[in-house]
Design an enzyme around this catalytic site. Structure first.
Site, short mmCIF file in Angstrom:
data_model
loop_
_atom_site.label_atom_id
_atom_site.label_comp_id
_atom_site.label_asym_id
_atom_site.label_seq_id
_atom_site.Cartn_x
_atom_site.Cartn_y
_atom_site.Cartn_z
N SER A 92 0.83 -1.22 0.00
CA SER A 92 0.00 0.00 0.00
C SER A 92 0.85 1.24 0.00
CB SER A 92 -0.87 0.12 1.25
OG SER A 92 -1.21 -1.06 1.80
N HIS A 113 -1.38 -2.72 -7.32
CA HIS A 113 -2.05 -2.39 -6.05
C HIS A 113 -3.56 -2.49 -6.22
CE1 HIS A 113 -2.98 0.68 -2.70
NE2 HIS A 113 -2.88 -0.52 -2.20
N1 3HC Z 1 -16.85 -9.92 -2.33
C1 3HC Z 1 -17.78 -9.87 -3.29
N2 3HC Z 1 -18.76 -8.95 -3.35
C2 3HC Z 1 -18.78 -8.02 -2.37
C3 3HC Z 1 -17.83 -8.00 -1.32
C4 3HC Z 1 -16.83 -8.99 -1.33
N3 3HC Z 1 -15.89 -9.06 -0.39
N4 3HC Z 1 -18.11 -6.95 -0.51
C5 3HC Z 1 -19.19 -6.35 -1.01
N5 3HC Z 1 -19.60 -6.99 -2.13
C6 3HC Z 1 -20.74 -6.64 -2.99
C7 3HC Z 1 -22.09 -7.03 -2.44
O1 3HC Z 1 -22.42 -8.36 -2.74
C8 3HC Z 1 -23.00 -6.02 -3.14
O2 3HC Z 1 -23.28 -6.39 -4.46
P1 3HC Z 1 -24.61 -5.85 -5.25
O3 3HC Z 1 -24.66 -4.37 -5.07
O4 3HC Z 1 -24.40 -6.27 -6.67
O5 3HC Z 1 -25.74 -6.56 -4.55
C9 3HC Z 1 -22.14 -4.78 -3.24
O6 3HC Z 1 -20.79 -5.21 -3.07
C10 3HC Z 1 -22.49 -3.81 -2.19
O7 3HC Z 1 -22.34 -4.46 -0.93
P2 3HC Z 1 -23.30 -4.21 0.30
O8 3HC Z 1 -24.70 -3.99 -0.18
O9 3HC Z 1 -23.05 -5.29 1.29
O10 3HC Z 1 -22.72 -2.91 0.98
P3 3HC Z 1 -22.44 -1.49 0.38
O11 3HC Z 1 -23.45 -1.07 -0.63
O12 3HC Z 1 -22.21 -0.64 1.57
O13 3HC Z 1 -21.06 -1.64 -0.41
C11 3HC Z 1 -18.71 -1.56 -0.48
C12 3HC Z 1 -19.94 -2.16 0.20
C13 3HC Z 1 -18.59 -2.09 -1.90
C14 3HC Z 1 -17.53 -1.99 0.36
C15 3HC Z 1 -18.89 0.02 -0.54
O14 3HC Z 1 -19.24 0.49 0.74
C16 3HC Z 1 -17.63 0.73 -0.99
O15 3HC Z 1 -17.35 0.84 -2.18
N6 3HC Z 1 -16.88 1.26 -0.02
C17 3HC Z 1 -15.63 1.98 -0.28
C18 3HC Z 1 -14.51 0.98 -0.39
C19 3HC Z 1 -13.19 1.66 -0.62
O16 3HC Z 1 -13.06 2.87 -0.64
N7 3HC Z 1 -12.16 0.82 -0.79
C20 3HC Z 1 -10.81 1.28 -0.91
C21 3HC Z 1 -10.12 1.16 0.40
S1 3HC Z 1 -8.43 1.68 0.31
C22 3HC Z 1 -7.59 0.28 -0.10
O17 3HC Z 1 -8.11 -0.81 -0.21
C23 3HC Z 1 -6.13 0.48 -0.31
C24 3HC Z 1 -5.28 -0.19 0.75
O18 3HC Z 1 -3.93 -0.15 0.30
C25 3HC Z 1 -5.37 0.48 2.11
#
Ligand code: 3HC
Length: 258
Positions: A92, A113
């Protein structure tokens, strides 16, 4: 690497696939099960990294964020992998050039990444160091496209693009709260409803892991101690010291079901 860790990883892949299949095969769950089985058959594991690298075209490392451990691993894999094998790190925030400095193939090394949750997040940052050859960069870009992701090209700079913008933003949310200028809940609501973010900065910090956040910001602040956007947060340090690391420990800024 132990068998237990690998079993847990396989379970994680299967659980993610189930979420996807539930939607895409909602009318035909049997075909969905077949699809999961087919995918899982293509995934193999090994507790012997040298043997795994010996038959790989691409090695993507995603181990603990520790420079020395990563350098040792790549130095070892360099001796085990064929000439053509490309090495990539999913770090990261650590410099890729430094991580792969123990190899004799720096032209065939770069960064890939990914973002959490990986099955949902479409972006992959493709990082080229000053030694990465154009062919290697091209093959990393093509690999991410073949996965169905969208790549962006990054230089080997701290945090690349996303974390360089996201982590200071999350840290500023913390400082805003520490100054008494907003509750955790209100700041999260504000950024979700006022800026269209899917998660507020505290929810996202819990999701990413407070230890990861601390690791990133400490590393940057060590290099640039006078840069105010890399300033540490007492609250973050306190939570990490208490082992409250976010979702993975069921408590961070929020509490979660175990
Ligand atoms: N595997 C597969 N599908 C997943 C999943 C997983 N682990 N997690 C969530 N999903 C899917 C769900 O099945 C759902 O699908 P659908 O809309 O087609 O039904 C969809 O994602 C949305 O999930 P939820 O309804 O449970 O919940 P949310 O609508 O709140 O979405 C989220 C969850 C996708 C995590 C959304 O909140 C999001 O995009 N959050 C921001 C994430 C982000 O910013 N990530 C970057 C972090 S920084 C990083 O990773 C870098 C590192 O180096 C620190």
């Amino acid at each position: 690497m132990t068998d237990d860790v690998l079993k847990k990883a396989m379970k994680g892949i299967q659980a993610s696939l189930r979420r996807v299949v539930k939607k895409t095969f909602s009318e035909d769950p049997e075909s969905g099960d077949e699809f999961i089985q087919k995918v899982m058959q293509k995934v193999s594991t090994s507790t012997d990294p040298g043997a795994a690298a010996a038959s790989s075209d691409l090695v993507l490392e995603a181990i603990v964020e520790n420079m020395k451990i990563k350098q040792d691993l790549f130095g070892f894999l360099d001796k085990m992998a064929p000439e053509h094998t490309v090495f990539a790190s999913n770090t990261s925030s650590l410099p890729i050039g430094e991580i792969v400095s123990t190899t004799s193939r720096q032209d065939r090394c770069g960064g890939l990444h990914f973002f959490n949750p990986v099955p949902m997040m479409k972006l992959v940052e493709v990082v080229a160091t000053s030694s990465t050859s154009p062919e290697t960069a091209e093959s990393l870009l093509n690999f991410t496209k073949a996965l169905g992701k969208t790549p962006v090209c990054c230089k080997d700079t701290p945090g690349f693009i996303v974390n360089r913008l996201l982590v200071p933003y999350m840290m500023e949310a913390l400082r805003l709260h520490e100054r008494g200028h907003g509750s955790i809940e209100d700041i999260d609501t504000a950024m979700k409803l006022g800026a269209g973010y899917p998660m507020g900065p505290f929810e996202l910090s819990d999701y990413v892991g407070l230890d990861t956040m601390k690791f990133i910001i400490d590393g940057w602040s060590e290099k640039e101690p006078d840069n105010p956007i890399f300033a540490p947060s007492e609250l973050l340090n306190k939570l990490v010291a208490q082992g409250k690391l976010g979702k993975k420990t069921a408590e961070g800024f929020y509490k979660y079901k175990k």
